[in-house]
Design a protein around this motif. Sequence first.
Motif, short mmCIF file in Angstrom:
data_model
loop_
_atom_site.label_atom_id
_atom_site.label_comp_id
_atom_site.label_asym_id
_atom_site.label_seq_id
_atom_site.Cartn_x
_atom_site.Cartn_y
_atom_site.Cartn_z
N ALA A 166 2.61 -5.68 -9.08
CA ALA A 166 1.93 -5.03 -7.96
C ALA A 166 0.69 -4.34 -8.49
CB ALA A 166 2.84 -4.02 -7.27
N GLN A 167 -0.26 -4.10 -7.61
CA GLN A 167 -1.49 -3.39 -7.98
C GLN A 167 -1.57 -2.03 -7.32
OE1 GLN A 167 -4.66 -6.32 -7.29
NE2 GLN A 167 -4.74 -6.60 -9.50
N SER A 168 -0.42 -1.54 -6.87
CA SER A 168 -0.33 -0.20 -6.32
C SER A 168 1.10 0.28 -6.52
CB SER A 168 -0.71 -0.16 -4.84
OG SER A 168 0.30 -0.78 -4.05
N LYS B 72 5.02 -4.35 -1.86
CA LYS B 72 4.55 -5.10 -0.71
C LYS B 72 4.49 -4.19 0.51
CE LYS B 72 5.28 -9.34 1.97
NZ LYS B 72 6.15 -10.51 2.20
N PRO B 73 3.32 -3.60 0.78
CA PRO B 73 3.21 -2.75 1.98
C PRO B 73 3.53 -3.55 3.23
CG PRO B 73 1.30 -2.49 0.53
CD PRO B 73 2.08 -3.67 0.01
N TYR B 74 4.27 -2.93 4.12
CA TYR B 74 4.67 -3.56 5.37
C TYR B 74 4.11 -2.71 6.49
CZ TYR B 74 7.84 -7.15 7.22
OH TYR B 74 8.37 -8.28 7.79
N GLY B 75 2.86 -3.02 6.90
CA GLY B 75 2.17 -2.12 7.82
C GLY B 75 1.88 -0.83 7.09
N ASP B 76 2.39 0.29 7.60
CA ASP B 76 2.21 1.57 6.92
C ASP B 76 3.52 2.04 6.28
OD1 ASP B 76 3.52 2.03 9.25
OD2 ASP B 76 2.12 3.50 10.05
N THR B 77 4.44 1.10 5.99
CA THR B 77 5.69 1.42 5.30
C THR B 77 5.76 0.68 3.98
OG1 THR B 77 6.98 -0.37 6.30
CG2 THR B 77 6.82 1.70 7.54
N CYS B 78 6.73 1.05 3.16
CA CYS B 78 6.93 0.39 1.86
C CYS B 78 8.42 0.17 1.64
CB CYS B 78 6.31 1.24 0.74
SG CYS B 78 6.40 0.44 -0.88
N PRO B 79 9.02 -0.79 2.34
CA PRO B 79 10.48 -0.96 2.28
C PRO B 79 10.99 -1.36 0.90
CG PRO B 79 9.46 -2.78 3.46
CD PRO B 79 8.40 -1.75 3.28
N GLY B 80 10.17 -2.06 0.10
CA GLY B 80 10.64 -2.53 -1.19
C GLY B 80 10.40 -1.56 -2.33
N GLY B 81 9.78 -0.41 -2.03
CA GLY B 81 9.51 0.57 -3.07
C GLY B 81 8.44 0.12 -4.03
N GLY B 82 8.40 0.77 -5.19
CA GLY B 82 7.38 0.49 -6.18
C GLY B 82 7.81 -0.56 -7.18
N VAL C 284 -0.41 -12.24 -13.12
CA VAL C 284 0.53 -11.20 -12.71
C VAL C 284 -0.27 -9.93 -12.43
CG1 VAL C 284 2.42 -9.70 -13.44
CG2 VAL C 284 2.48 -12.13 -14.01
N PRO C 285 -0.20 -9.39 -11.21
CA PRO C 285 -0.86 -8.11 -10.94
C PRO C 285 -0.11 -6.98 -11.63
CG PRO C 285 0.42 -8.80 -9.04
CD PRO C 285 0.50 -9.93 -10.02
N PHE C 286 -0.83 -5.92 -11.99
CA PHE C 286 -0.16 -4.80 -12.62
C PHE C 286 -0.90 -3.51 -12.31
CE2 PHE C 286 -3.37 -5.76 -15.80
CZ PHE C 286 -3.71 -4.53 -16.34
N ILE C 287 -0.21 -2.41 -12.50
CA ILE C 287 -0.83 -1.10 -12.47
C ILE C 287 -0.58 -0.43 -13.81
CG2 ILE C 287 -0.67 -0.73 -9.97
CD1 ILE C 287 1.85 0.92 -10.47
N ASN C 288 -1.49 0.44 -14.22
CA ASN C 288 -1.26 1.19 -15.45
C ASN C 288 -1.78 2.60 -15.27
OD1 ASN C 288 -4.08 0.67 -17.57
ND2 ASN C 288 -3.98 0.00 -15.47
N ALA C 289 -1.15 3.51 -16.00
CA ALA C 289 -1.47 4.93 -15.83
C ALA C 289 -1.29 5.65 -17.15
CB ALA C 289 -0.58 5.55 -14.76
N CYS D 287 -2.52 11.46 -14.75
CA CYS D 287 -3.88 12.00 -14.67
C CYS D 287 -4.89 10.92 -14.30
CB CYS D 287 -4.27 12.64 -16.00
SG CYS D 287 -3.74 14.36 -16.15
N ASP D 288 -4.53 9.66 -14.49
CA ASP D 288 -5.42 8.57 -14.11
C ASP D 288 -4.58 7.31 -13.95
OD1 ASP D 288 -7.66 7.17 -13.42
OD2 ASP D 288 -8.66 7.37 -15.36
N ARG D 289 -4.98 6.43 -13.04
CA ARG D 289 -4.29 5.17 -12.85
C ARG D 289 -5.27 4.12 -12.35
NH1 ARG D 289 -6.36 5.58 -8.50
NH2 ARG D 289 -5.46 6.05 -6.47
N ARG D 290 -5.00 2.88 -12.69
CA ARG D 290 -5.87 1.77 -12.29
C ARG D 290 -5.05 0.50 -12.10
NH1 ARG D 290 -10.89 2.67 -16.57
NH2 ARG D 290 -11.39 4.80 -15.90
N PRO D 291 -5.53 -0.39 -11.23
CA PRO D 291 -4.88 -1.70 -11.08
C PRO D 291 -5.52 -2.71 -12.02
CG PRO D 291 -6.54 -1.44 -9.39
CD PRO D 291 -6.57 -0.17 -10.22
N GLY D 292 -4.88 -3.84 -12.19
CA GLY D 292 -5.43 -4.91 -13.00
C GLY D 292 -4.67 -6.20 -12.78
N THR D 293 -5.10 -7.24 -13.48
CA THR D 293 -4.46 -8.55 -13.39
C THR D 293 -4.34 -9.14 -14.79
OG1 THR D 293 -5.38 -8.96 -11.19
CG2 THR D 293 -4.58 -10.87 -12.41
#
Length: 445
Positions: free
Chosen positions: A62-64, A68-78, A146-151, A162-168
């Motif tokens: 994921a990149q956040s 998988k955001p579902y509208g304005d919800t996040c049923p699958g979590g992070g 593979v999408p990823f996030i790092n912090a 203190c900082d986070r960014r998305p990537g691939t």
Amino acid sequence: KADGSISTIWNEAHGLGCDARNASFVATAASLVHTTVALDQSQATITMTGPATKWFGVGFGAQSMCIKPYGDTCPGGGPYAIIVIGDGANVEERKLEDHGPGVVLQASIKVVTNKVANGARTVVLTRALAGITEKHYTFNPAEQSVPFINAIGCSLQFAQHCDRRPGTLSFLALEQPTCVCRSGIEGTIGGSAFNYHCDPYPASDLISTKNPTCSVQTYQGGLQCCRDGQLLLDEDQPSPWPGKTLTYNMKFRFYFKEFAPNRFQNTVWLVHIAQAEYDIVKCAPGTPPSECVQVNKAQFKVVDMMTNCSSKGSFTCTGIGSNDPSATAGIKPIIISPHCHAPTCLSMELYNADTGELICGAKPIHGTGSELFNEKDYVNIPPCVWGDSEGLRKPPLLPLSTNLLAIKRCNNTFGHIGEMGHWQMRGIVVQRSPDAQLSRVDVLI
């Protein structure tokens, strides 16, 4: 190649494929955490380099902070994440929450090396490709990226980043050719990834109608500008509440009836979201007001709303076997609520595309008086309701293969952003066998 070098060749020999099914793959991304993932046929080797004086981590798939955001919800979590804490001896695997630390998972990684040089800590880890639980990420060598996030944290102690960014991570085969394909222009808004994210027709017509929400180059604003930790103010100004958390209260009222076994039926939450948000584009100058109408359409099947999982995992689950036509005859809708923003909403219609029958049609009702729910300027958009009570229609049976057509009309005298067009429903999953057991229990609210 094994030494890290890459040879690029323009392929003019049409018909020659890229067969790397038995190859090993490697991907490297330089971000806050320099990350390299090497995959062979059974094992992943993960190398992470971050600051030696702070915790750092990488989340995969994921990149956040929402898979998988579902509208304005996040049923699958992070996503699943690997966190390096302290002196590197403590490496945790976590299933993150949407903007939360989540929970520590059963360990599946092995720390191979942990070294510090020039103020940076490099940790080399190995683990099996397949996750040992459904919460662990599974690496698939067939996926080219593979999408990823790092912090990174503020100290060695794991806490708010203190900082986070998305990537691939883009994987290349070792010692074998790799096909390179263009997947669209990507970018970020406020540090959060923005991908080319509109579904193609027939799931949505937003790409064919060139809606500005589909591309980062034309995006005007909306949910993508409203991530956790971001403030939307009236002017370009610093936060009036630096370092503070704003707290607000919400009040809910639930209506219920006493349980009666002979009246109880399980219901499931069904939703169709072709696009979480989109733009209402202002009609051309000189267009008569009666013709300033933006029409958007989407086509989908009943089975597209079914999620084959237990309710213990997510409120979007419709039960084990619910998407299997051999076990499930279809659904009977109980309530269908169109998500249509007032006051620009003109109508929403849901048709059985196989028969042409209108299943649900909704138009706003504008208040004209002063009594409750009829106040002047009050807008009510009633849902479609079925049931056994007097005055209600009997719910129709919609087989899983039923093709549905959704049509939404909005007034576009003035343009605006953040419009939505979801179909939110509750219905009964109809089993083919009375002895079949679908894993779902819900109450209709």
